[in-house]
Design an enzyme around this catalytic site. Sequence first.
Site, mmCIF file in Angstrom:
data_model
loop_
_atom_site.group_PDB
_atom_site.id
_atom_site.type_symbol
_atom_site.label_atom_id
_atom_site.label_comp_id
_atom_site.label_asym_id
_atom_site.label_seq_id
_atom_site.Cartn_x
_atom_site.Cartn_y
_atom_site.Cartn_z
ATOM 1 N N ASP A 28 -2.908 8.138 -1.870
ATOM 2 C CA ASP A 28 -4.228 8.761 -1.758
ATOM 3 C C ASP A 28 -4.366 9.429 -0.405
ATOM 4 O O ASP A 28 -3.552 9.212 0.494
ATOM 5 C CB ASP A 28 -5.346 7.735 -1.956
ATOM 6 C CG ASP A 28 -5.400 6.722 -0.814
ATOM 7 O OD1 ASP A 28 -4.331 6.374 -0.273
ATOM 8 O OD2 ASP A 28 -6.505 6.275 -0.465
ATOM 9 N N CYS B 77 -4.552 -26.959 11.832
ATOM 10 C CA CYS B 77 -3.291 -26.263 12.085
ATOM 11 C C CYS B 77 -2.506 -26.939 13.205
ATOM 12 O O CYS B 77 -3.052 -27.680 14.022
ATOM 13 C CB CYS B 77 -3.530 -24.781 12.403
ATOM 14 S SG CYS B 77 -4.053 -24.429 14.103
ATOM 15 N N CYS C 96 -3.923 -26.424 16.827
ATOM 16 C CA CYS C 96 -5.112 -27.201 17.213
ATOM 17 C C CYS C 96 -4.845 -28.700 17.247
ATOM 18 O O CYS C 96 -5.463 -29.428 18.025
ATOM 19 C CB CYS C 96 -6.264 -26.901 16.248
ATOM 20 S SG CYS C 96 -6.885 -25.210 16.383
ATOM 21 N N GLN D 16 -12.177 6.772 -3.591
ATOM 22 C CA GLN D 16 -12.502 7.502 -2.366
ATOM 23 C C GLN D 16 -13.860 8.191 -2.530
ATOM 24 O O GLN D 16 -14.505 8.060 -3.562
ATOM 25 C CB GLN D 16 -11.397 8.506 -2.030
ATOM 26 C CG GLN D 16 -10.087 7.869 -1.583
ATOM 27 C CD GLN D 16 -10.168 7.231 -0.204
ATOM 28 O OE1 GLN D 16 -11.165 7.335 0.517
ATOM 29 N NE2 GLN D 16 -9.100 6.551 0.192
ATOM 30 N N HIS E 140 -2.926 -20.096 14.233
ATOM 31 C CA HIS E 140 -4.291 -20.601 14.100
ATOM 32 C C HIS E 140 -5.180 -19.618 13.342
ATOM 33 O O HIS E 140 -5.921 -20.009 12.429
ATOM 34 C CB HIS E 140 -4.932 -20.891 15.462
ATOM 35 C CG HIS E 140 -6.419 -21.073 15.327
ATOM 36 N ND1 HIS E 140 -6.983 -22.238 14.847
ATOM 37 C CD2 HIS E 140 -7.446 -20.204 15.534
ATOM 38 C CE1 HIS E 140 -8.299 -22.081 14.768
ATOM 39 N NE2 HIS E 140 -8.593 -20.864 15.178
ATOM 40 N N ASP F 40 0.853 -1.184 0.000
ATOM 41 C CA ASP F 40 0.000 0.000 0.000
ATOM 42 C C ASP F 40 0.888 1.233 0.000
ATOM 43 O O ASP F 40 2.094 1.156 0.234
ATOM 44 C CB ASP F 40 -0.984 0.000 1.172
ATOM 45 C CG ASP F 40 -0.321 -0.032 2.527
ATOM 46 O OD1 ASP F 40 0.881 0.236 2.602
ATOM 47 O OD2 ASP F 40 -1.010 -0.327 3.511
ATOM 48 N N ASP G 28 -7.157 -7.587 2.703
ATOM 49 C CA ASP G 28 -6.059 -7.696 3.661
ATOM 50 C C ASP G 28 -6.563 -7.153 4.981
ATOM 51 O O ASP G 28 -7.465 -6.312 5.019
ATOM 52 C CB ASP G 28 -4.844 -6.877 3.219
ATOM 53 C CG ASP G 28 -5.030 -5.388 3.522
ATOM 54 O OD1 ASP G 28 -4.507 -4.919 4.551
ATOM 55 O OD2 ASP G 28 -5.711 -4.702 2.748
ATOM 56 N N GLY H 193 1.010 3.946 1.830
ATOM 57 C CA GLY H 193 1.303 4.674 3.054
ATOM 58 C C GLY H 193 0.261 5.699 3.407
ATOM 59 O O GLY H 193 0.341 6.349 4.452
ATOM 60 N N PHE I 187 -2.858 5.416 4.443
ATOM 61 C CA PHE I 187 -3.590 5.162 5.684
ATOM 62 C C PHE I 187 -2.723 5.439 6.897
ATOM 63 O O PHE I 187 -3.189 5.970 7.903
ATOM 64 C CB PHE I 187 -4.112 3.724 5.714
ATOM 65 C CG PHE I 187 -4.916 3.419 6.950
ATOM 66 C CD1 PHE I 187 -6.236 3.823 7.039
ATOM 67 C CD2 PHE I 187 -4.355 2.752 8.023
ATOM 68 C CE1 PHE I 187 -6.987 3.564 8.182
ATOM 69 C CE2 PHE I 187 -5.090 2.489 9.174
ATOM 70 C CZ PHE I 187 -6.419 2.896 9.240
ATOM 71 N N CYS J 18 -10.076 -27.753 12.964
ATOM 72 C CA CYS J 18 -8.932 -27.062 12.363
ATOM 73 C C CYS J 18 -7.739 -28.007 12.280
ATOM 74 O O CYS J 18 -7.457 -28.754 13.220
ATOM 75 C CB CYS J 18 -8.573 -25.829 13.190
ATOM 76 S SG CYS J 18 -7.156 -24.908 12.536
#
Length: 364
Positions: free
Chosen positions: A142, A301, A304, A184, A330, A88, A261, A90, A92, A299
């Site tokens: 932006d 993973c 778990c 935006q 997890h 991104d 994300d 920057g 935000f 799960c």
Amino acid sequence: MFEVHQQDGKARLGSLQLAHGVVQTPIFMPVGTVGSVKTMVPEDLNKLNAEIILGNTYHLYLRPGMEVIREFGGLHRFIRWDKPILTDSGGFQIFSLNNQRRIDETGAHFQSHIDGRKISLTPELAVEIQETLGADIHMVLDECTPFPATYEQARESMQRSMRWAKRSRDARNRPELWQFGIVQGSMYEDLRRESIEKLTDIGFEGYSIGGLSVGEPKPDMRRIAQFCCEYLPENKPRYMMGVGTPLDIIESIAVGVDMFDCVMPTRNGRNGTLFTSNGRVNIKNSKFRLSQDPLDPNCSCYTCQTFSLSYLRHLFMAQEYTALRLLSLHNLTYYLKLIHDIRGAIREGRFQELLAHHRGLWET
């Protein structure tokens, strides 16, 4: 190239052919702000079948800096990740600095949170940084409009972002790296449509829906996401930035969003909040003190499959670093499996069934 292979309603199965490989959509991108997904290493992410990760222009520019990245020939070699990366711009993070930054037509001016030095980030510099990083997909700079914002504030902010988008496109030197425009306009549909029209006139490889998940009510977030998808090009990927909860993701896929994300899986894991097939779990809850059950029986993973709720609670309450790793592992597994399940539901024409199930799970 982006292709849509199949749809179930407005939910889409697609693929992105990027410089460092193919990414299937819908996709969730783990966030590696400074070149590392917190508590994870690339081996972990590969075992989880993560296809693309996110880095942050603002943070990487400040530290380690472009001199280091150039020495390694780009971010991929520096962090030992050979799959795609999205960065991104920057915007935000600059928005989050509040009183420490000033925005004018030239760009964003702020002090480093690390050493206090003054920095001016222009649209052109944001492109240069991201092309130096070698990000397969990078965002234009932006201005992230705060919520709430008056109509005039939102219009002025959006129009400045559109001028910056044109400057960003003109500054692009590496056509093999994709560049996304950012829509935006706050909660105002006519401003969002104007933003989309200006961005599509410029022409980008994909489009991001920005300015959401900044404190607005969920109904407004859903309304704006749906509105934007109605007007964004069907043959380009749509990326909803910084979103979000499992239900946020599924509801957004339902209206046509492709990419997501969020720091939520890793941040919540480090704070002891887990996403499971049975809903949220707070590992601090005393009812788990003697529990021999796994965190999530559904799960696969390592967390778990190996440890009890009792042990995980013990590690967390004892402030052991191991807890942060196991719980983050997890949550990332949950998110990436969720995306895999969503793809299967779209492929088999049962997306609405999956959507109804998760509404029941997460809205209660």
